[in-house]
Design a protein around this motif. Structure first.
Motif, PDB file in Angstrom:
ATOM      1  N   ALA A   1       0.836  -1.202   0.000  1.00  0.00           N
ATOM      2  CA  ALA A   1       0.000   0.000   0.000  1.00  0.00           C
ATOM      3  C   ALA A   1       0.870   1.250   0.000  1.00  0.00           C
ATOM      4  O   ALA A   1       0.558   2.231  -0.699  1.00  0.00           O
ATOM      5  CB  ALA A   1      -0.932  -0.008   1.211  1.00  0.00           C
TER       6      ALA A   1
ATOM      7  N   PRO B   1      -7.156  -0.561  -3.762  1.00  0.00           N
ATOM      8  CA  PRO B   1      -7.642  -1.071  -2.469  1.00  0.00           C
ATOM      9  C   PRO B   1      -8.055  -2.545  -2.494  1.00  0.00           C
ATOM     10  O   PRO B   1      -7.625  -3.313  -1.611  1.00  0.00           O
ATOM     11  CB  PRO B   1      -8.828  -0.153  -2.155  1.00  0.00           C
TER      12      PRO B   1
ATOM     13  N   TYR C   1      -6.413  -5.429  -0.109  1.00  0.00           N
ATOM     14  CA  TYR C   1      -7.252  -6.168   0.825  1.00  0.00           C
ATOM     15  C   TYR C   1      -7.220  -7.678   0.532  1.00  0.00           C
ATOM     16  O   TYR C   1      -7.371  -8.491   1.437  1.00  0.00           O
ATOM     17  CB  TYR C   1      -8.693  -5.672   0.768  1.00  0.00           C
TER      18      TYR C   1
ATOM     19  N   ALA D   1      -5.715   0.067   4.478  1.00  0.00           N
ATOM     20  CA  ALA D   1      -6.564   1.246   4.290  1.00  0.00           C
ATOM     21  C   ALA D   1      -5.957   2.471   4.958  1.00  0.00           C
ATOM     22  O   ALA D   1      -6.039   3.592   4.427  1.00  0.00           O
ATOM     23  CB  ALA D   1      -7.958   0.975   4.859  1.00  0.00           C
TER      24      ALA D   1
ATOM     25  N   LEU E   1      -3.103   3.628   2.674  1.00  0.00           N
ATOM     26  CA  LEU E   1      -3.643   4.220   1.449  1.00  0.00           C
ATOM     27  C   LEU E   1      -4.208   5.613   1.718  1.00  0.00           C
ATOM     28  O   LEU E   1      -3.980   6.552   0.938  1.00  0.00           O
ATOM     29  CB  LEU E   1      -4.738   3.321   0.869  1.00  0.00           C
TER      30      LEU E   1
ATOM     31  N   PRO F   1      -9.665   4.540   0.169  1.00  0.00           N
ATOM     32  CA  PRO F   1      -9.661   3.112   0.514  1.00  0.00           C
ATOM     33  C   PRO F   1     -10.945   2.380   0.138  1.00  0.00           C
ATOM     34  O   PRO F   1     -11.032   1.167   0.311  1.00  0.00           O
ATOM     35  CB  PRO F   1      -9.448   3.114   2.030  1.00  0.00           C
TER      36      PRO F   1
ATOM     37  N   THR G   1     -16.635  -3.481  -2.075  1.00  0.00           N
ATOM     38  CA  THR G   1     -15.524  -3.772  -1.155  1.00  0.00           C
ATOM     39  C   THR G   1     -15.991  -4.687  -0.034  1.00  0.00           C
ATOM     40  O   THR G   1     -15.303  -5.652   0.320  1.00  0.00           O
ATOM     41  CB  THR G   1     -14.968  -2.468  -0.566  1.00  0.00           C
TER      42      THR G   1
END
Length: 278
Positions: free
Chosen positions: A40, A71, A75, A144, A147, A154, A161
């Motif tokens: 990230a 993102p 993740y 997150a 980022l 994020p 998401t």
């Protein structure tokens, strides 16, 4: 039904009375947190211009994932890299029964071996989901934050998401059941660990890389367990290396992953689980 519930409680107690589940959870969190945070920071820095891309990368981070794709990529580390942990947990929970000969009192208490194996599978499915949550706490919590620090959205308010989060937990739960199947199929604890680590960290990545060069092999490679898991989740760092050009739909990936778990468990049931134990 009451017998099965008691069996599940017994299997739950077997796992929680050992240290392996929380040790794996801690290592998973640290491992995924390090990877997600590092990537990230790298890609977020390139996106924001804080980090200059290498020669040929071009201004604005050409070659790096776009802001909208970054993102989910970060993740997805929870499953695309962390899936080895629920597999190990499932395999260790099963092979430990053979190694420490705890199957003998278990079968004396409940001679229905199929029900015992079913309750173990259900229990480890739950622990796999728990590891999925731990992995997401690392990849999302750290990723997150990093980022956002670089000015990259994020996407935590995006429904897609959150759908990815749910599929990630499902994928990790299915991986734990695959571990159970492997542990039944290969009762030797050392052999199971070697197989898990060798296949997940070396064999399958090479197979996916080799398969990506030709369309015919790419269509076969998408049915590998790791590729199916990435398809289920909907994102993977393999996309950076161009190894995910041919993927299944998310539900197809889930069915393929479930199929691996069922085949390994059923074959293991008839080859080792039904044997006499001492």
């Amino acid at each position: 039904m009451n017998t099965f519930i008691r069996s599940v409680r017994s299997e739950f107690a077997k796992v929680t009375t050992t240290r392996m589940w929380w040790i794996l959870a801690i290592v998973l969190f640290c491992y995924i947190g390090l990877l997600a945070g590092g990537l990230a920071a790298l890609f977020g820095g390139v996106q924001s211009g804080a980090i200059s891309p290498s020669a040929g990368g071009g201004a604005g981070g050409q070659g790096a994932p776009s802001g909208a794709n970054l993102p989910p990529l970060i993740y997805s580390f929870a499953s695309s890299v962390g899936y080895v942990f629920p597999v190990l947990l499932g395999a260790l929970a099963t092979t430990g029964e053979f190694r420490h000969q705890t199957l003998t009192p278990t079968f004396l208490a409940n001679p229905r071996r199929g029900a015992v194996l079913g309750s173990k599978t259900v229990t480890l499915f739950g622990f796999g989901a728990m590891l999925g949550v731990v992995g997401l706490l690392a990849s999302v919590g750290i990723g997150a934050l990093v980022l956002n620090a670089f000015g990259v959205d994020p996407l935590l308010a995006d429904s897609d998401t959150w759908a990815l989060f749910g599929r990630t937990i499902l994928a990790m739960a299915l991986w734990a059941t695959i571990g159970v199947g492997l542990g039944v199929l290969v009762p030797s604890q050392v052999a199971s660990i070697v197989i898990v680590l060798a296949f997940t960290q070396f064999v399958e990545p090479l197979l996916r890389l080799a398969a990506s060069f030709i369309e015919v092999t790419a269509n076969i490679g998408k049915f590998l367990p790791g590729a199916a898991s990435d398809a289920l989740v909907g994102a993977s760092f393999f996309t950076i290396a161009g190894q995910a050009s041919s993927v299944l739909d998310w539900w197809q990936g889930g069915l393929v992953l479930l199929g691996y778990a069922i085949v390994a468990t059923v074959v293991g049931y008839f080859t080792s689980w039904k044997r006499d134990v001492t």
